[in-house]
Write an enzyme that holds these catalytic residues in place. Structure first.
Site, PDB file in Angstrom:
ATOM      1  N   PHE A 141      40.596 -20.698   6.679  1.00  0.00           N
ATOM      2  CA  PHE A 141      39.254 -20.876   6.305  1.00  0.00           C
ATOM      3  C   PHE A 141      39.163 -22.151   5.834  1.00  0.00           C
ATOM      4  CE2 PHE A 141      36.169 -21.363   2.998  1.00  0.00           C
ATOM      5  CZ  PHE A 141      34.996 -20.560   3.235  1.00  0.00           C
ATOM      6  N   ASP A 226      44.306 -29.287   5.029  1.00  0.00           N
ATOM      7  CA  ASP A 226      43.371 -28.772   4.236  1.00  0.00           C
ATOM      8  C   ASP A 226      43.842 -28.249   2.906  1.00  0.00           C
ATOM      9  OD1 ASP A 226      41.245 -27.539   2.751  1.00  0.00           O
ATOM     10  OD2 ASP A 226      40.155 -26.583   4.695  1.00  0.00           O
ATOM     11  N   LYS A 255      37.084 -29.220  -4.226  1.00  0.00           N
ATOM     12  CA  LYS A 255      37.195 -28.482  -5.425  1.00  0.00           C
ATOM     13  C   LYS A 255      37.556 -28.747  -6.819  1.00  0.00           C
ATOM     14  CE  LYS A 255      36.834 -24.122  -2.926  1.00  0.00           C
ATOM     15  NZ  LYS A 255      37.509 -23.541  -1.655  1.00  0.00           N
TER      16      LYS A 255
HETATM   17  C1  LIG Z   1      36.653 -23.753  -0.476  1.00  0.00           C
HETATM   18  C2  LIG Z   1      37.480 -24.224   0.521  1.00  0.00           C
HETATM   19  C3  LIG Z   1      36.707 -25.313   1.603  1.00  0.00           C
HETATM   20  C4  LIG Z   1      35.188 -25.515   1.649  1.00  0.00           C
HETATM   21  O1  LIG Z   1      34.904 -26.084   0.568  1.00  0.00           O
HETATM   22  P1  LIG Z   1      33.230 -26.020   0.038  1.00  0.00           P
HETATM   23  O2  LIG Z   1      33.228 -27.041  -1.266  1.00  0.00           O
HETATM   24  O3  LIG Z   1      32.953 -24.477  -0.375  1.00  0.00           O
HETATM   25  O4  LIG Z   1      32.598 -26.509   1.280  1.00  0.00           O
HETATM   26  C5  LIG Z   1      37.581 -25.611   2.526  1.00  0.00           C
HETATM   27  N1  LIG Z   1      38.659 -25.422   2.771  1.00  0.00           N
HETATM   28  C6  LIG Z   1      39.425 -24.553   1.905  1.00  0.00           C
HETATM   29  C7  LIG Z   1      40.955 -24.209   2.117  1.00  0.00           C
HETATM   30  C8  LIG Z   1      38.839 -24.070   0.925  1.00  0.00           C
HETATM   31  O5  LIG Z   1      39.436 -23.182   0.064  1.00  0.00           O
END
Ligand SMILES: *Cc1c(COP(=O)(O)O)cnc(C)c1O
Length: 402
Positions: A141, A226, A255
């Site tokens: 994700f 990520d 985040k």
């Molecule tokens: C939440 C998340 C994203 C996307 O972030 P948004 O601010 O919602 O666009 C990307 N990668 C990971 C691992 C995430 O948990």
């Protein structure tokens, strides 16, 4: 005064139905606690998917926000501002990178990392133009943009949104040999989450991160972590890759970089990679704005000053052991790292959703992920007493018949 029912009715009438929230309307928050419009108090065990690592309305972050809001909020990148440099210097020195590119949301930062990697592949590695491949993992994700869902392996995230962006190849997570096998002369990068968060809190075996680091280095393939969800203290280290000393070529953060009050994301890398961007190649109207930078600085300072990564490590072990000691008949695997914990409900005991609803009735807010898993991820400022408070209620839900 409007009640919960009316507010939800109005919200549902006017909003697209791309979410399925619990029937709770929140109006106030402080630390690990939030309050609904009827004054009922809940413990927040979701932390906005780890965007609230520093807790709700951390006083230092709110102060920085207000002070900056009273000076200047937005300049655009057509001009310099006096905050962005300070922010990126702090962020780079904390993580040991040379340059950073600020964006707003996690998805935008992932897109930025992919653009940097592709351009590096063509300009520096010598991959033939438009032939570049980026390897990702199944069950990933990384957000919801068209390119990101193009490499998702989740049908619902993709269905109806084609045609998809080409150039991605998915391999199984936790399988370093599969990575080695998938790499070709056109491979530019490997993008992976150190722990799959939305995928159900999937923790790879020890050594995996180091192994993929070694393989990518040997094959001249960029490693992109990520860490939008795992970064900034959540797993017991400032960055999850520190558990295995597996520093990536490109690090993606978001985040909690915005301290729970403002969207702030960034991509960190080396001069060699970042310098593939020249003026006009990439940008964002709000990216790097002074308000975001001020909030970002305060958010990082809070993580450091309050030793939140260390705290997440200690309290995470304590919390996970307490969950295991329940020996709940409904629970299969319990897994996680630091304060990112997944509790899997056995298939024969239904999905995780009704358990989350019962927890909410008792004052604990969390959300199921991938049908079977309850994710417990409280703000890292949680205390041991607050974990006790939570365990008393979690025990009721996981021990008594649903
Ligand atoms: C939440 C998340 C994203 C996307 O972030 P948004 O601010 O919602 O666009 C990307 N990668 C990971 C691992 C995430 O948990």
């Amino acid at each position: 005064m409007k009640n919960t029912k009316d507010i939800i009715k109005e919200t549902e009438q006017w909003s697209a139905r791309n979410y399925y929230p619990l029937n709770i309307v929140l109006e106030k928050g402080e630390g690990v606690w939030v309050y609904d419009v009827d004054g009922k108090k809940y413990m927040d065990m979701l932390s906005a998917y780890s965007a609230l690592n520093q807790g709700h309305r951390h006083p230092k972050i709110i102060r920085a926000l207000i002070e900056q809001a009273n000076r200047i909020t937005l300049t655009s990148r057509a001009f310099h501002n006096d905050k962005m440099g300070i922010f990126l210097k702090k962020l780079c020195s904390m993580a040991g990178f040379e340059k950073a590119l600020p964006m707003n949301t996690g998805s935008e930062a992932v897109e930025t990392a992919l653009k940097a990697a592709r351009k590096w592949g063509y300009l520096k590695k010598g991959v033939r133009e438009n032939q570049g491949e980026i390897i990702v993992c199944q069950n990933n994700f990384s957000g919801r943009t068209i390119s990101i869902i193009s490499f998702s392996t989740e049908d619902q995230y993709r269905y109806g949104f084609g045609p998809y962006t080409p150039g991605f190849k998915a391999i199984p997570f936790k399988d370093a040999a599969a990575l080695e096998k998938a790499i070709t002369e056109n491979t530019i990068a490997f993008l992976v989450e150190p722990i799959q968060g939305e995928g159900g809190v999937i923790v790879p075996p020890e050594g995996y991160l180091k192994e993929v680091r070694d393989i990518t280095k040997r094959k001249n393939v960029l490693l992109i972590f990520d860490e939008v969800q795992t970064g900034l203290g959540r797993t017991g280290k400032m960055f999850a890759y520190e558990h295995e000393d597996a520093k990536p070529d490109i690090l993606v953060l978001g985040k909690a970089l915005g301290g729970g009050c403002y969207p702030v994301s960034a991509v960190l890398s080396s001069k060699e990679i970042m310098d593939v961007f020249t003026p006009g190649d990439h940008g964002s109207t709000f990216g790097g704005n002074p308000l975001a930078a001020a909030v970002g600085i305060a958010s990082l300072e809070v993580l450091q000053e309050e030793n939140l990564p260390e705290r997440a490590g200690e309290l995470g072990s304590y919390f996970m052991n307490a969950l295991k000691d329940l020996n709940s008949p409904y629970v299969g695997e319990i897994r996680g790292k630091g304060l990112l914990i997944g509790v899997e409900i056995k298939k024969e005991c239904g999905t995780a959703r009704p358990y989350c609803e019962k927890l909410a009735e008792l004052g604990i807010l969390c959300k199921e992920t991938h049908q079977q898993t309850i994710r417990f991820a409280p703000p890292l400022v949680i205390s041991k007493d607050e974990i006790h408070w939570a365990m008393e209620r979690i025990e009721k839900v996981l021990k008594e018949p649903v």
